[in-house]
Motif scaffolding. Structure first.
Motif, short mmCIF file in Angstrom:
data_model
loop_
_atom_site.label_atom_id
_atom_site.label_comp_id
_atom_site.label_asym_id
_atom_site.label_seq_id
_atom_site.Cartn_x
_atom_site.Cartn_y
_atom_site.Cartn_z
N UNK A 104 -22.76 -10.33 35.72
CA UNK A 104 -23.55 -9.15 36.08
C UNK A 104 -24.89 -9.14 35.33
N UNK A 105 -24.83 -9.48 34.03
CA UNK A 105 -26.06 -9.49 33.23
C UNK A 105 -27.07 -10.47 33.81
N UNK A 106 -26.61 -11.66 34.18
CA UNK A 106 -27.52 -12.65 34.77
C UNK A 106 -28.00 -12.19 36.14
N UNK A 107 -27.10 -11.64 36.95
CA UNK A 107 -27.51 -11.13 38.25
C UNK A 107 -28.56 -10.04 38.11
N UNK A 108 -28.37 -9.18 37.12
CA UNK A 108 -29.33 -8.10 36.88
C UNK A 108 -30.69 -8.66 36.45
N UNK A 109 -30.67 -9.73 35.63
CA UNK A 109 -31.92 -10.38 35.23
C UNK A 109 -32.61 -11.02 36.42
N UNK A 110 -31.82 -11.63 37.33
CA UNK A 110 -32.41 -12.25 38.51
C UNK A 110 -32.99 -11.21 39.46
N UNK A 111 -32.36 -10.05 39.55
CA UNK A 111 -32.92 -8.97 40.36
C UNK A 111 -34.31 -8.61 39.84
N UNK A 112 -34.41 -8.47 38.51
CA UNK A 112 -35.70 -8.15 37.91
C UNK A 112 -36.72 -9.24 38.21
N UNK A 113 -36.33 -10.49 38.00
CA UNK A 113 -37.25 -11.62 38.20
C UNK A 113 -37.77 -11.67 39.63
N UNK A 114 -36.86 -11.69 40.58
CA UNK A 114 -37.26 -11.95 41.97
C UNK A 114 -37.90 -10.73 42.62
N UNK A 115 -37.34 -9.54 42.34
CA UNK A 115 -37.89 -8.34 42.98
C UNK A 115 -39.28 -8.03 42.45
N UNK A 452 -34.58 -2.64 27.77
CA UNK A 452 -34.29 -1.38 28.47
C UNK A 452 -33.69 -1.64 29.85
N UNK A 453 -34.21 -2.65 30.54
CA UNK A 453 -33.67 -2.99 31.86
C UNK A 453 -32.21 -3.43 31.76
N UNK A 454 -31.89 -4.20 30.73
CA UNK A 454 -30.52 -4.67 30.53
C UNK A 454 -29.58 -3.51 30.19
N UNK A 455 -30.05 -2.57 29.37
CA UNK A 455 -29.22 -1.40 29.04
C UNK A 455 -28.93 -0.59 30.30
N UNK A 456 -29.95 -0.38 31.11
CA UNK A 456 -29.76 0.34 32.37
C UNK A 456 -28.77 -0.41 33.27
N UNK A 457 -28.90 -1.74 33.30
CA UNK A 457 -28.00 -2.54 34.12
C UNK A 457 -26.55 -2.42 33.68
N UNK A 458 -26.31 -2.40 32.38
CA UNK A 458 -24.94 -2.26 31.89
C UNK A 458 -24.36 -0.91 32.27
N UNK A 459 -25.18 0.12 32.27
CA UNK A 459 -24.69 1.43 32.70
C UNK A 459 -24.29 1.40 34.17
#
Length: 488
Positions: A104-115, A452-459
């Protein structure tokens, strides 16, 4: 953290959730896909800007450093993509190797990168289009309304192409990549005729302390910002890595590629090598045409050609830049669609988004959502000030992929691999070190925003993902039984 996706399920079909994408790509298509996203308008500007402000003629070495760092990561991606040829790329690799939370953490990082990358590039496309019209003598109003309309236009058109027919998008990609390579070829050939060897010096400019507060993590550690010299050469590498990032998107096409375990690694490596050679050639021409102290940071290559009296090349550069950014946006949307498609069919985001259109045979619902979000980001967010987050998201995924090669070799040595990283674990370890070096050269605010993006993603994961995951235990299953069932 104990839930790990079995390799057989990562590459197969799972009832009610894992839908099959139609086979689309041939080996040559993957190279074009990589070149489509790696070679954008930055090829006409990044060398000049970094030479003028940070590395001097040593920017050529900066390109080599960034290229080597990305190649190390690319080799690691190639092994995992050949072993787990699924559309989720680093997200799926991490799901199999490390577990659901890390996936999930990596998927969330990829969402940030690509979007964010799609929004940044679309906005840059609009500005370049206005400039190109001006260079052709057609003045467009330079205000936010026109730029916003052009940004929305390109995102809507390319989102529609990806949502309706990926094959049409692939044909268009071939044509546009061929056209921009012709433009780049003209830049290299014509520029080489005006190269002055004295401009290269010894590829080294004397270091210059900057009278500004430290901005990168490394600057904070050493207490001083520097430009030029070896510090400047290394500091320019992360900005240049932004140009190379995109080869990893080729891995998202694995599920749609014939003979993916062998074709995808070749496509990734070949596209990165070709892109690196092209970038180096343009950098050599840029530095050789004009002394680095005279390079304009606004339009470096265009001003260099004007400086040597070849004004008509400005139009070639404009056309190449607009085409280059068009292909980048197209491939970014394709890559983002495939990552989110994988996350949706795994249940970590609403599964309805993974539905395949019966009419178009694409995850069109997901594609339209991505397009709408990109338009909103480009319109309302300060995307240019946040663009280093694109690099951070990609480099963060690089870390897990590099470590994943080492861990998978130990945990799953019997899995069939279409490609093996040479000299493992040395190469993956070098990839980890090179990636970390690039990351500490990113600005401190970038790290803060990423945190901050990662913290939001974990929530988001705790509220939705962990409960709706396909690997979540049934409500009436004891936790101990669930842990045993999911441990692999």
């Amino acid at each position: 953290m104990l839930r790990r996706l079995p390799p057989s399920e990562a590459t197969g079909l799972r009832t009610s959730a894992r839908h099959s994408l139609a086979e689309l790509y041939r080996p040559a298509d993957l190279v074009v896909l990589g070149l489509g996203v790696m070679i954008g308008a930055g090829i006409f500007s990044i060398a000049g800007r970094q030479a003028a402000t940070m590395a001097g003629p040593g920017v050529i070495l900066s390109f080599m450093i960034a290229g080597i760092a990305c190649l190390l990561a690319c080799l690691c991606y190639a092994e995992l993509a050949s072993t787990i040829p699924a559309s989720g790329s680093a997200y799926t690799f991490t799901y199999v190797i490390f577990g659901e939370v890390w996936a999930w953490i990596i998927g969330w990082a990829l969402i940030l990168e690509l979007q964010l990358a799609a929004a940044v590039v679309a906005k840059a496309w609009a500005e370049l289009t206005v400039r190109a019209f001006a260079d052709f003598g057609i003045a467009l109003p330079r205000h936010d309304l026109v730029g916003g309309a052009l940004t929305a236009f390109i995102l809507v058109v390319l989102t529609g192409v990806v949502a309706v027919n990926t094959r049409i998008g692939l044909r268009a990609l071939w044509i546009m990549v061929a056209a921009k390579l012709l433009a780049i070829g003209a830049v290299i050939v014509v520029g080489a005729l005006h190269v002055d060897a004295s401009n290269f010096g010894d590829l080294y400019a004397p270091p210059k302390p900057l009278d500004v507060p430290p901005s990168t993590v490394l600057d904070v550690v050493i207490g001083q910002s520097h430009a030029f010299g070896w510090a400047g050469i290394f500091a320019a590498a992360p900005a240049i890595a932004f140009a190379y990032i995109g080869f990893d998107i080729v891995a998202t096409a694995a599920e749609e590629t014939a003979n993916a375990p062998r074709a995808v690694p070749k496509g990734m490596i070949r596209s990165l090598v070709v892109a690196t050679v092209i970038y180096l050639a343009v950098a050599v021409v840029m530095v050789g045409m004009i002394p680095y102290r005279r390079i304009s940071t606004d339009a470096p290559l265009s001003s260099a050609f004007r400086g040597v009296g070849v004004d008509w090349m400005v139009h070639v550069i404009d056309i190449g830049a607009v085409l280059g950014l068009t292909t980048v946006i197209l491939v970014l949307i394709v890559g983002q669609t495939r990552v989110l498609f994988s996350m949706a069919r795994d249940g970590l985001i609403p599964r309805g988004l993974s539905a395949i259109s019966r009419r178009y045979h694409t995850p069109s619902r997901m594609t339209l959502v991505i397009g709408v979000v990109a338009v909103l980001l480009a319109t309302f967010a300060p995307v240019f000030t946040l663009q280093q987050l694109v690099v951070m998201g990609a480099l963060f995924a690089f870390l897990f992929v590099s470590a994943g090669v080492i861990v998978m070799r130990r945990r799953m040595p019997d899995l069939e691999r279409g490609f093996r990283v040479p000299l493992s674990p040395l190469v993956p370890v070098l990839s980890l070190v090179a990636t970390l070096w690039l990351m500490v050269n990113l600005q401190v605010p970038t790290w803060a925003w990423f945190g901050l993006w990662m913290v939001f993603g974990m929530l988001v994961y705790l509220v939705y993902g962990r409960r709706h995951s396909l690997l979540a235990p049934p409500r009436d299953e004891p936790p101990a039984a669930a842990r045993g069932r999911h441990r692999r």
